[in-house]
Design an enzyme around this catalytic site. Structure first.
Site, PDB file in Angstrom:
ATOM      1  N   SER A 128       0.983  -1.371  -0.075  1.00  0.00           N
ATOM      2  CA  SER A 128       0.089   0.101  -0.021  1.00  0.00           C
ATOM      3  C   SER A 128       0.844   1.488  -0.240  1.00  0.00           C
ATOM      4  O   SER A 128       1.934   1.337   0.803  1.00  0.00           O
ATOM      5  CB  SER A 128      -0.971   0.168   1.172  1.00  0.00           C
ATOM      6  OG  SER A 128      -1.489   1.320   1.313  1.00  0.00           O
ATOM      7  N   LYS A 182      -4.585  -6.999   3.629  1.00  0.00           N
ATOM      8  CA  LYS A 182      -4.764  -5.510   2.529  1.00  0.00           C
ATOM      9  C   LYS A 182      -6.058  -5.209   1.950  1.00  0.00           C
ATOM     10  O   LYS A 182      -6.456  -4.116   1.732  1.00  0.00           O
ATOM     11  CB  LYS A 182      -3.763  -6.077   1.383  1.00  0.00           C
ATOM     12  CG  LYS A 182      -3.815  -4.578   0.130  1.00  0.00           C
ATOM     13  CD  LYS A 182      -3.345  -3.579   0.811  1.00  0.00           C
ATOM     14  CE  LYS A 182      -3.024  -2.352  -0.022  1.00  0.00           C
ATOM     15  NZ  LYS A 182      -3.742  -1.937  -1.333  1.00  0.00           N
ATOM     16  N   HIS A 185      -7.566  -3.407   4.801  1.00  0.00           N
ATOM     17  CA  HIS A 185      -7.045  -2.049   4.779  1.00  0.00           C
ATOM     18  C   HIS A 185      -7.712  -1.163   3.760  1.00  0.00           C
ATOM     19  O   HIS A 185      -8.129   0.046   4.041  1.00  0.00           O
ATOM     20  CB  HIS A 185      -5.363  -2.132   4.209  1.00  0.00           C
ATOM     21  CG  HIS A 185      -4.878  -0.788   4.003  1.00  0.00           C
ATOM     22  ND1 HIS A 185      -4.982  -0.315   2.671  1.00  0.00           N
ATOM     23  CD2 HIS A 185      -4.086  -0.094   4.241  1.00  0.00           C
ATOM     24  CE1 HIS A 185      -4.527   0.716   2.572  1.00  0.00           C
ATOM     25  NE2 HIS A 185      -4.017   1.114   3.610  1.00  0.00           N
ATOM     26  N   ASN A 186      -7.990  -1.671   2.471  1.00  0.00           N
ATOM     27  CA  ASN A 186      -8.672  -0.981   1.559  1.00  0.00           C
ATOM     28  C   ASN A 186     -10.249  -0.677   1.930  1.00  0.00           C
ATOM     29  O   ASN A 186     -10.562   0.518   1.813  1.00  0.00           O
ATOM     30  CB  ASN A 186      -8.571  -1.692   0.164  1.00  0.00           C
ATOM     31  CG  ASN A 186      -7.316  -1.565  -0.503  1.00  0.00           C
ATOM     32  OD1 ASN A 186      -6.236  -1.350   0.026  1.00  0.00           O
ATOM     33  ND2 ASN A 186      -7.298  -1.522  -1.901  1.00  0.00           N
ATOM     34  N   GLU A 189      -9.891   2.094   4.038  1.00  0.00           N
ATOM     35  CA  GLU A 189      -9.600   3.363   3.423  1.00  0.00           C
ATOM     36  C   GLU A 189     -10.974   3.947   2.733  1.00  0.00           C
ATOM     37  O   GLU A 189     -11.197   5.005   2.696  1.00  0.00           O
ATOM     38  CB  GLU A 189      -8.673   2.737   2.217  1.00  0.00           C
ATOM     39  CG  GLU A 189      -8.511   3.944   1.020  1.00  0.00           C
ATOM     40  CD  GLU A 189      -7.618   3.043   0.050  1.00  0.00           C
ATOM     41  OE1 GLU A 189      -6.425   2.650   0.400  1.00  0.00           O
ATOM     42  OE2 GLU A 189      -7.947   3.260  -0.921  1.00  0.00           O
TER      43      GLU A 189
HETATM   44  C1  6PG Z   1      -3.252   1.316  -1.552  1.00  0.00           C
HETATM   45  C2  6PG Z   1      -4.384   1.795  -2.305  1.00  0.00           C
HETATM   46  C3  6PG Z   1      -4.349   1.110  -3.711  1.00  0.00           C
HETATM   47  C4  6PG Z   1      -5.485   1.539  -4.474  1.00  0.00           C
HETATM   48  C5  6PG Z   1      -6.808   1.137  -4.244  1.00  0.00           C
HETATM   49  C6  6PG Z   1      -7.932   2.155  -4.744  1.00  0.00           C
HETATM   50  O1  6PG Z   1      -3.317   0.758  -0.454  1.00  0.00           O
HETATM   51  O2  6PG Z   1      -2.331   1.735  -1.892  1.00  0.00           O
HETATM   52  O3  6PG Z   1      -5.528   1.034  -1.598  1.00  0.00           O
HETATM   53  O4  6PG Z   1      -4.448  -0.315  -3.459  1.00  0.00           O
HETATM   54  O5  6PG Z   1      -5.344   3.011  -4.707  1.00  0.00           O
HETATM   55  O6  6PG Z   1      -7.008  -0.128  -4.733  1.00  0.00           O
HETATM   56  O7  6PG Z   1      -9.066   1.466  -4.947  1.00  0.00           O
HETATM   57  P1  6PG Z   1     -10.328   2.012  -5.713  1.00  0.00           P
HETATM   58  O8  6PG Z   1      -9.855   2.348  -7.099  1.00  0.00           O
HETATM   59  O9  6PG Z   1     -11.244   0.697  -5.368  1.00  0.00           O
HETATM   60  O10 6PG Z   1     -10.721   3.294  -4.958  1.00  0.00           O
END
Ligand code: 6PG
Length: 477
Positions: A128, A182, A185-186, A189
């Site tokens: 990430s 991960k 984590h997302n 996010e």
């Molecule tokens: C990270 C982000 C990366 C990506 C996302 C965006 O941890 O660096 O999460 O993995 O930017 O997958 O996800 P979306 O396009 O679904 O918003």
């Protein structure tokens, strides 16, 4: 066979990762399906360190020191499978294939099992931090065997972000554990981004503040408990002016949020595991709502815009309330996310140290934040904490936020503003601490129409009422 490590897939993430290894003194083999991209990396960044470019996969593999480590950084799904197959053909027992993309953990489990049969280690690793993180220090979440981590760990830890000298990388657990973590984590996010956006929305619509003024508020918040990468970039984005129109940049962006699937995976998996991740789910659905163009158009036509902002007597107080509501909603989202990791670990037999997950998220990743230390400390106090919110720090913090949080949700509901994450996390908070839930009535209804049985508060066993007969209660075996 001189390279310490190899990266195949020279799109931005892959090439940045390769450059990061090179800058840290590793000899890096690089490969891409089309040679032009590999050449470009060498032409533009060859000075970063020692690269060993290969035109073919066979040469790429041959350039690696044994046991070989090859990192795949290509699109999830079929492209990843194709590269794995190709590599597996060329590699030997004990070699390690790392998938550093955002793969679904179930795919990683399947691939790991298949490669294990061939004597290869397959490591699904979360990475990430976006492009910048890949280059300067990401947060890395590798799964796979302990043995593979013995080989990989030192290299990954070196190139990862560091906070207080501690690397943002640790062995997460076996097979798909890294990609599972991960994924969550997302999901977190998504929740973080949505709740920040809800706070922005209320400042914009209810207080009538313009984007730069709201940016100032986020800038202030970034000095306190909310200090985090996402709050920081929010302030920056809100201060940005569109070059074409001279308007605040955010005001010229179409209000439809895209998604590539990791949030949805988090929610789907949570549903399978029976874990309520309401903050993440509402954040994911909020993106879907925003993208539901025909529905939104139809609704706008027939459903009157009735938002009527309640009077806000004290603007500063309102902003202070928003800050507290944001912190509380965030704590709930994280608590729910950690519940999902704990449930996944139980289901799949992973020995995941939850405190360590918060620790490796302190730097490098998108949800990096000051308060993650608090989560690590909570699990250090009690490794088997049943619920993050039950930790003494979190109970105290939430208690301080509750009145403000309720005022914000009540204000939004009464005024007609959608706040799906603010409100769903509050509902979860109220539900999870309730003495008694209306689930009792749901159980009675289920027993009525489907003889699904229920349990009693005052006796052991399972019961059923003969609803269509004499309504006698029978005890089931
Ligand atoms: C990270 C982000 C990366 C990506 C996302 C965006 O941890 O660096 O999460 O993995 O930017 O997958 O996800 P979306 O396009 O679904 O918003």
């Amino acid at each position: 066979d001189v390279a310490d490590i190899g990266v195949t897939g020279m799109a931005v993430m892959g090439s940045n990762l390769a450059r990061n290894f090179a800058r840290n003194g590793f000899k890096v083999a690089i490969h891409n399906r089309s040679v032009a991209k590999t050449e470009k990396v060498i032409a533009e960044h060859g000075g970063d360190g020692e690269f060993y470019p290969s035109e073919s996969m066979a040469d790429f593999v041959a350039s690696l020191q044994k046991p070989r480590v090859a990192i795949i950084m290509v699109k999830a799904g079929k492209p990843t499978d194709a590269v794995i197959d190709e590599l597996a053909e060329l590699m030997e027992e004990g070699d390690i294939i790392v998938d550093a993309g955002n793969a679904l953990f179930a795919d990683t489990r399947r691939r790991e099992a298949a490669l294990r049969e061939k004597g290869l280690h397959f490591v699904g690793s979360g990475v990430s931090g976006g492009e910048e993180g890949a280059l300067n220090g990401p947060s890395i979440m590798p799964g796979g065997t302990k043995e593979s981590y013995d080989r990989l760990g030192p290299m990954f830890e070196k190139i990862s972000a560091h906070v207080d000298g501690v690397p943002c990388c640790t062995h997460v657990g076996a097979d798909g554990a890294g990609h599972f973590v991960k994924m969550v984590h997302n999901g977190i996010e998504y929740a973080d981004m949505q709740v920040i956006s809800e706070a922005y929305d209320l400042m914009s619509k209810a207080l009538g503040m313009d984007a730069p003024a709201i940016g100032d508020v986020f800038g202030e918040w970034n000095k306190g408990d909310l200090e985090s990468f996402l709050i920081e970039i929010t302030a920056e984005v809100l201060h940005h002016t569109d070059v074409t129109t001279g308007k605040p940049f955010v005001d010229v962006i179409l209000d439809r949020a895209a998604q590539k699937g990791t949030g949805a995976w988090t929610v789907q998996t949570a549903l399978d595991l029976g874990v309520p991740v309401t903050g993440i789910a509402e954040a994911t659905f909020a993106r879907s709502t925003s993208g539901s163009t025909p529905q939104r158009e139809a609704a706008r036509e027939v459903l009157p815009a009735e938002a009527q902002t309640l009077e806000i007597a004290d603007k500063d107080q309102f902003i202070d309330d928003l800050q507290k509501a944001l912190y509380a909603a965030k704590l709930v989202s994280y608590s729910q996310g950690f519940d999902e990791i704990a449930a996944g670990a139980k289901e799949y037999g992973w020995d995941i140290d939850l405190g360590a997950m918060a620790r490796i998220w302190r730097g490098g990743c998108i949800i990096r934040a000051r308060f993650l230390n608090r989560i690590t400390e909570a699990y250090e106090r009690n490794a088997s904490l049943p619920l993050l919110l039950a930790d003494e720090y979190f109970t105290t913090e939430i208690a301080k936020c509750i009145p403000a949080w309720r005022r914000i949700v009540a204000f939004a509901a009464a005024s007609g503003y959608p706040v799906p994450v603010f409100s769903s996390t509050l509902s979860y908070y109220d539900a999870v601490r309730s003495e008694r839930l209306p689930a009792a009535l749901v159980q009675a209804q289920r027993d009525y129409f489907g003889a699904h049985t229920y349990q009693r508060v005052d006796a052991e066993g399972t019961f059923h009422v003969e609803w269509s007969e004499d309504r006698r209660e029978t005890k089931q075996d």
